[in-house]
Structure formats: C-alpha cells, structure tokens
Design a protein around this motif. Structure first.
Motif, PDB file in Angstrom:
ATOM      1  N   SER A 285      26.950  33.273  42.083  1.00 22.21           N
ATOM      2  CA  SER A 285      28.285  32.750  42.358  1.00 22.21           C
ATOM      3  C   SER A 285      29.217  33.832  42.893  1.00 22.21           C
ATOM      4  O   SER A 285      29.985  33.597  43.829  1.00 22.21           O
ATOM      5  N   LEU A 286      29.145  35.026  42.304  1.00 21.50           N
ATOM      6  CA  LEU A 286      30.037  36.115  42.707  1.00 21.50           C
ATOM      7  C   LEU A 286      29.820  36.515  44.157  1.00 21.50           C
ATOM      8  O   LEU A 286      30.770  36.600  44.945  1.00 21.50           O
ATOM      9  N   TYR A 287      28.576  36.742  44.532  1.00 19.24           N
ATOM     10  CA  TYR A 287      28.324  37.265  45.875  1.00 19.24           C
ATOM     11  C   TYR A 287      28.314  36.204  46.970  1.00 19.24           C
ATOM     12  O   TYR A 287      28.464  36.530  48.145  1.00 19.24           O
ATOM     13  N   LEU A 288      28.180  34.931  46.568  1.00 22.15           N
ATOM     14  CA  LEU A 288      28.382  33.861  47.553  1.00 22.15           C
ATOM     15  C   LEU A 288      29.835  33.805  48.011  1.00 22.15           C
ATOM     16  O   LEU A 288      30.128  33.365  49.123  1.00 22.15           O
ATOM     17  N   SER A 289      30.747  34.272  47.153  1.00 23.05           N
ATOM     18  CA  SER A 289      32.169  34.222  47.494  1.00 23.05           C
ATOM     19  C   SER A 289      32.516  35.119  48.685  1.00 23.05           C
ATOM     20  O   SER A 289      33.572  34.966  49.292  1.00 23.05           O
ATOM     21  N   ILE A 290      31.628  36.036  49.032  1.00 27.97           N
ATOM     22  CA  ILE A 290      31.820  36.860  50.239  1.00 27.97           C
ATOM     23  C   ILE A 290      31.921  35.968  51.467  1.00 27.97           C
ATOM     24  O   ILE A 290      32.787  36.160  52.334  1.00 27.97           O
ATOM     25  N   TYR A 291      31.056  34.954  51.530  1.00 31.36           N
ATOM     26  CA  TYR A 291      31.059  34.045  52.674  1.00 31.36           C
ATOM     27  C   TYR A 291      32.323  33.186  52.699  1.00 31.36           C
ATOM     28  O   TYR A 291      32.853  32.873  53.768  1.00 31.36           O
ATOM     29  N   SER A 292      32.802  32.810  51.517  1.00 23.80           N
ATOM     30  CA  SER A 292      34.037  32.023  51.444  1.00 23.80           C
ATOM     31  C   SER A 292      35.222  32.841  51.950  1.00 23.80           C
ATOM     32  O   SER A 292      36.045  32.345  52.722  1.00 23.80           O
ATOM     33  N   ALA A 293      35.322  34.093  51.521  1.00 25.47           N
ATOM     34  CA  ALA A 293      36.420  34.965  51.947  1.00 25.47           C
ATOM     35  C   ALA A 293      36.412  35.195  53.454  1.00 25.47           C
ATOM     36  O   ALA A 293      37.475  35.310  54.082  1.00 25.47           O
ATOM     37  N   ASN A 294      35.219  35.241  54.034  1.00 20.87           N
ATOM     38  CA  ASN A 294      35.083  35.470  55.475  1.00 20.87           C
ATOM     39  C   ASN A 294      35.109  34.176  56.289  1.00 20.87           C
ATOM     40  O   ASN A 294      34.856  34.189  57.494  1.00 20.87           O
TER      41      ASN A 294
ATOM     42  N   LEU B 221      50.181  28.715  42.633  1.00 19.84           N
ATOM     43  CA  LEU B 221      50.817  29.628  41.677  1.00 19.84           C
ATOM     44  C   LEU B 221      49.923  30.823  41.377  1.00 19.84           C
ATOM     45  O   LEU B 221      50.384  31.967  41.331  1.00 19.84           O
ATOM     46  N   TRP B 222      48.628  30.574  41.192  1.00 20.79           N
ATOM     47  CA  TRP B 222      47.699  31.673  40.891  1.00 20.79           C
ATOM     48  C   TRP B 222      47.525  32.592  42.100  1.00 20.79           C
ATOM     49  O   TRP B 222      47.597  33.816  41.982  1.00 20.79           O
ATOM     50  N   ILE B 223      47.310  31.989  43.265  1.00 22.60           N
ATOM     51  CA  ILE B 223      47.078  32.790  44.473  1.00 22.60           C
ATOM     52  C   ILE B 223      48.266  33.697  44.772  1.00 22.60           C
ATOM     53  O   ILE B 223      48.104  34.852  45.190  1.00 22.60           O
ATOM     54  N   LYS B 224      49.472  33.196  44.526  1.00 20.66           N
ATOM     55  CA  LYS B 224      50.680  33.952  44.846  1.00 20.66           C
ATOM     56  C   LYS B 224      51.185  34.829  43.694  1.00 20.66           C
ATOM     57  O   LYS B 224      52.268  35.399  43.777  1.00 20.66           O
ATOM     58  N   GLY B 225      50.390  34.939  42.636  1.00 22.60           N
ATOM     59  CA  GLY B 225      50.684  35.934  41.618  1.00 22.60           C
ATOM     60  C   GLY B 225      51.488  35.479  40.417  1.00 22.60           C
ATOM     61  O   GLY B 225      51.867  36.308  39.585  1.00 22.60           O
TER      62      GLY B 225
ATOM     63  N   LEU C  10      31.426  35.859  33.936  1.00 21.98           N
ATOM     64  CA  LEU C  10      32.011  36.124  35.261  1.00 21.98           C
ATOM     65  C   LEU C  10      33.469  36.565  35.225  1.00 21.98           C
ATOM     66  O   LEU C  10      33.958  37.188  36.160  1.00 21.98           O
ATOM     67  N   LEU C  11      34.168  36.199  34.159  1.00 18.85           N
ATOM     68  CA  LEU C  11      35.607  36.504  34.090  1.00 18.85           C
ATOM     69  C   LEU C  11      36.365  35.916  35.280  1.00 18.85           C
ATOM     70  O   LEU C  11      37.391  36.442  35.705  1.00 18.85           O
ATOM     71  N   ASN C  12      35.793  34.845  35.859  1.00 18.97           N
ATOM     72  CA  ASN C  12      36.366  34.201  37.050  1.00 18.97           C
ATOM     73  C   ASN C  12      36.502  35.171  38.226  1.00 18.97           C
ATOM     74  O   ASN C  12      37.408  35.053  39.059  1.00 18.97           O
ATOM     75  N   LEU C  13      35.583  36.113  38.319  1.00 18.19           N
ATOM     76  CA  LEU C  13      35.607  37.109  39.394  1.00 18.19           C
ATOM     77  C   LEU C  13      35.495  36.522  40.800  1.00 18.19           C
ATOM     78  O   LEU C  13      36.123  37.041  41.727  1.00 18.19           O
ATOM     79  N   PRO C  14      34.687  35.468  41.036  1.00 15.66           N
ATOM     80  CA  PRO C  14      34.559  34.963  42.412  1.00 15.66           C
ATOM     81  C   PRO C  14      35.890  34.596  43.064  1.00 15.66           C
ATOM     82  O   PRO C  14      36.139  34.950  44.214  1.00 15.66           O
ATOM     83  N   ALA C  15      36.761  33.880  42.317  1.00 11.58           N
ATOM     84  CA  ALA C  15      38.059  33.477  42.888  1.00 11.58           C
ATOM     85  C   ALA C  15      38.912  34.704  43.207  1.00 11.58           C
ATOM     86  O   ALA C  15      39.546  34.778  44.268  1.00 11.58           O
ATOM     87  N   THR C  16      38.931  35.687  42.288  1.00 12.54           N
ATOM     88  CA  THR C  16      39.701  36.910  42.522  1.00 12.54           C
ATOM     89  C   THR C  16      39.108  37.708  43.673  1.00 12.54           C
ATOM     90  O   THR C  16      39.830  38.332  44.455  1.00 12.54           O
TER      91      THR C  16
END
Length: 393
Positions: free
Chosen positions: A116-125, A333-337, A44-50
């Motif tokens: 996991s990746l595509y469930l993150s769509i619902y989290s973002a929304n 820290l991660w969210i803000k870059g 996944l390369l931790n793609l869901p969080a990104t």
C-alpha cells in the motif's frame, strides 16, 4: 480510501469468493481479512496518504528514505505489540488453537502495508493507469490462490492464500520501483538527521492514523457484534457494506483530486471545491437511486440467492451515497493542515456512533448496524462542513 480500480476489481473478486466458498468459510474470510486491514492500518500509521501529500507538494526524493525508515521501525514495534495481544485472544477470535495463525496474520499485514505504501508513489505522480494494473493483478491473485488453496486446506488455505497474494504482489512492485528503492538505507541515524521532517510527518500521521484506526475499529466492532449474534448476519452485512464501499470508491473523485488539492492554494481551492462537490453529488445521487430500486437484484446477481438478506439491506444504503458526498470537506481539512479539527471530527463521530450502534444492533440486529453507519456519516459530514466553513471560507 480505495482507488476506483482497486474497488472495481474487489467487487468481482468478492463475488466469486462468496459464490464459491461455503457460508462459514466465507465468514472466516471476511473476519480474517478485516483483521488484516486493521493490523496493517496500525502498522502503516496512515503513511500512504501522507506520502502522497508530501510527494505532491514538495517533490523531494529525500522523503522516500524518511518514509521508508518510519515504516520499517513502526512495523517492528507494532508487530511485537500486536503479536503479544493476539496470543491472548486468537482462539476466541478465529476459533482455532493453531498459533501459526499469529505469525501468518502479522507477516501478511506487513506485506499488505508495504504494498500500500509504495503504490502511493503512482498516485502522487498521477499515474493512475499503473495503479489500476497493480490492483487488477492483486485481485486476480486473490481469486486464484484463495479459492484454490481453500479447497485443500479450508480456513488455513485462506490464510496461506492471502499471505502469498501480498508476497507475490510486493515482489512484482519491488521489480518496477527498484530504481527508487535500491539506494535507500535503513538506519535510525537517517531519522535523527531529519528530525524536524519526521516530527512534521508524525504530526500529520497521528491525526489521520487515529481516524483510520477508529474507522477500522468501528467496522470490525460492528461485524464482531453481529457475529456474536449469528455469523450469517455478519457475512450478510459485510456483503452489502463492502459493495457500497467499493461503488463509493469507484465513483469517488477523491483519488483524482487529492494530489491536485495538495497543489492548490486557498483561493484556487475555494474556487474549485464547489464544482467538485456538485459533480460528486450528481454522481452519488444517480448511484443512490439505482441502489434503492435495483439493490436487491445487484447483490443476488453478484453473490447468489443465499445472500438475499444482503440485497434487501443494500437498498437502504442508497441515501448514504448522497451523504458521503460531503466527506470531501473532512479530506480538505487534513490536506490543508487542519489536523486537530480533522482528528476531533473522527473521534467524536466514531465514539458516538459506536455507542449508538451497540444499542441499535441489540434491538434491530443487521438494520441496527446500518443505522450506526448512517449516524457516523451524518456526524462526520456536519462537523466537517462546519470546520471547513470556519477555517477556509
């Protein structure tokens, strides 16, 4: 980080499996499932969080296609590498000579990653009700398929069952997001045309990816080290640890605050972060007190008397709830870059804790593993606050 709905259903699912499966079979389930988590984390390369971060901040539909292509090509690349490695170690790890476990493990990990990746769509929304429903479906499928198939095929029933769980879950998810994915194209050309965005995404992913993989390695290493001493030690520690992790996730404010923090500017963040921390501390302190006084009762009620050692151990996770409250600073820290700082915190904390855990497990067995978890959380919390204070205060 687990969604609270996923965590709640996971507690119930593991309760049933632990009661139903004999200890050796449950130990295999614990080991196999953790390897699934480790491999899917690599793929996944931790793609869901990104993905959540970008969808929350930028709201540009082109990122659906970019993330999909990154996922597809990373899945192909890492699946080949991991399959080659597993060919040399699978007999010792899973105690079987059946090589079919390798494609089953890889395919299930890819399906788990997709889900996991595509469930993150619902989290973002901020559609947390839909997210909850999908996690409930996943847990129900695990209970039915893993429990039923293990009757007839023992450990191979667990392997087949988990594959079917994520195949069916992914197909259900595809049905509900078909309008989003039907026009997506898979091509290296898409990555080349959006090279700047891809570089930026990979830069973010590498930081969280390293942290995630190091974290998965640390957990798997502790369980494997305990299993070398005694499989029962591994299962007992896992029961206590996974209940702690799930309760932590159920009561965590992170899944709700993450997409909001991504939207806040520096001034708004500084204003609101202290309220988030205070509320989280209050919630986790209450849970810590409940765990200390009733931890053994909670575990034996969930898993039965045969896991009494897990109950005794679980009580001593109580202080970890309070320490974990300060994990919000590393997430910010991660969210803000501030990805270099984020990565450094993970590498230093996990490396030191792994060395300490090796020494402590040899002396104190299961309680040495617990001390290793304590050291990890203390190091992460201290370093996270120091860097947050320097960079954002």
């Amino acid at each position: 980080t687990l969604d609270r709905s996923s965590a709640a259903s996971d507690v119930y699912k593991r309760q049933i499996l632990a009661r139903y499966l004999v200890e050796n079979l449950y130990s295999f389930y614990v080991l196999y499932y953790n390897y699934l988590l480790l491999i899917s984390g690599i793929i996944l390369l931790n793609l869901p969080a990104t993905f959540v971060k970008y969808l929350s901040e930028k709201k540009d539909t082109k990122y659906f296609e970019i993330f999909t292509n990154i996922f597809v090509f990373s899945s192909i690349f890492f699946s080949i590498i991991i399959s080659i490695i597993l060919m040399f170690i699978y007999q010792n790890v899973f105690n079987t000579k059946n090589m079919l476990i390798i494609p089953a493990l890889i395919l299930t990990s890819i399906l788990m990653s997709f889900y996991s990746l595509y469930l993150s769509i619902y989290s973002a929304n901020l559609e947390f009700n839909k997210l909850r429903n999908f996690y409930i479906i996943e847990s129900i499928l695990k209970l039915i398929l893993v429990s039923t198939l293990s009757i007839f095929f023992l450990k191979y029933g667990i392997v087949i069952g988990l594959f079917l769980v994520y195949l069916i879950s992914s197909l259900i998810l595809i049905y509900f997001i078909k309008n989003i994915i039907k026009s997506l194209k898979i091509s290296l050309r898409i990555l080349k045309e959006n090279l700047n965005e891809v570089k930026e995404i990979i830069k973010y992913n590498l930081s969280s990816y390293i942290s995630s993989i190091f974290g998965s390695f640390f957990t798997t290493y502790i369980l494997s080290t305990l299993a070398l001493i005694d499989n029962k030690l591994s299962a007992n520690f896992y029961n206590a640890f996974i209940i702690f992790s799930n309760i932590l996730a159920i009561a965590s404010l992170y899944s709700v605050t993450f997409p909001r923090i991504a939207r806040w500017d520096k001034d708004e963040l500084k204003k609101k972060i202290k309220y988030i921390l205070i509320l989280q501390l209050v919630i986790y302190t209450i849970l810590g007190l409940i765990t200390y006084f009733f931890g053994d009762f909670i575990i034996t009620s969930l898993y039965s008397e045969k896991y009494k050692v897990s109950g005794e151990l679980f009580r001593y996770f109580s202080l970890l709830f309070i320490i974990s409250s300060f994990g919000i600073f590393q997430q910010v820290l991660w969210i803000k870059g501030f990805i270099k700082e984020y990565t450094l915190i993970s590498i230093v904390s996990i490396s030191i804790s792994t060395v300490l855990s090796t020494y402590l497990i040899n002396i104190y067995n299961i309680y040495g593993a617990l001390l290793g978890i304590y050291f990890l959380n203390i190091f992460q919390s201290l370093l996270s606050y120091i860097f947050y204070y320097i960079k954002l205060k």
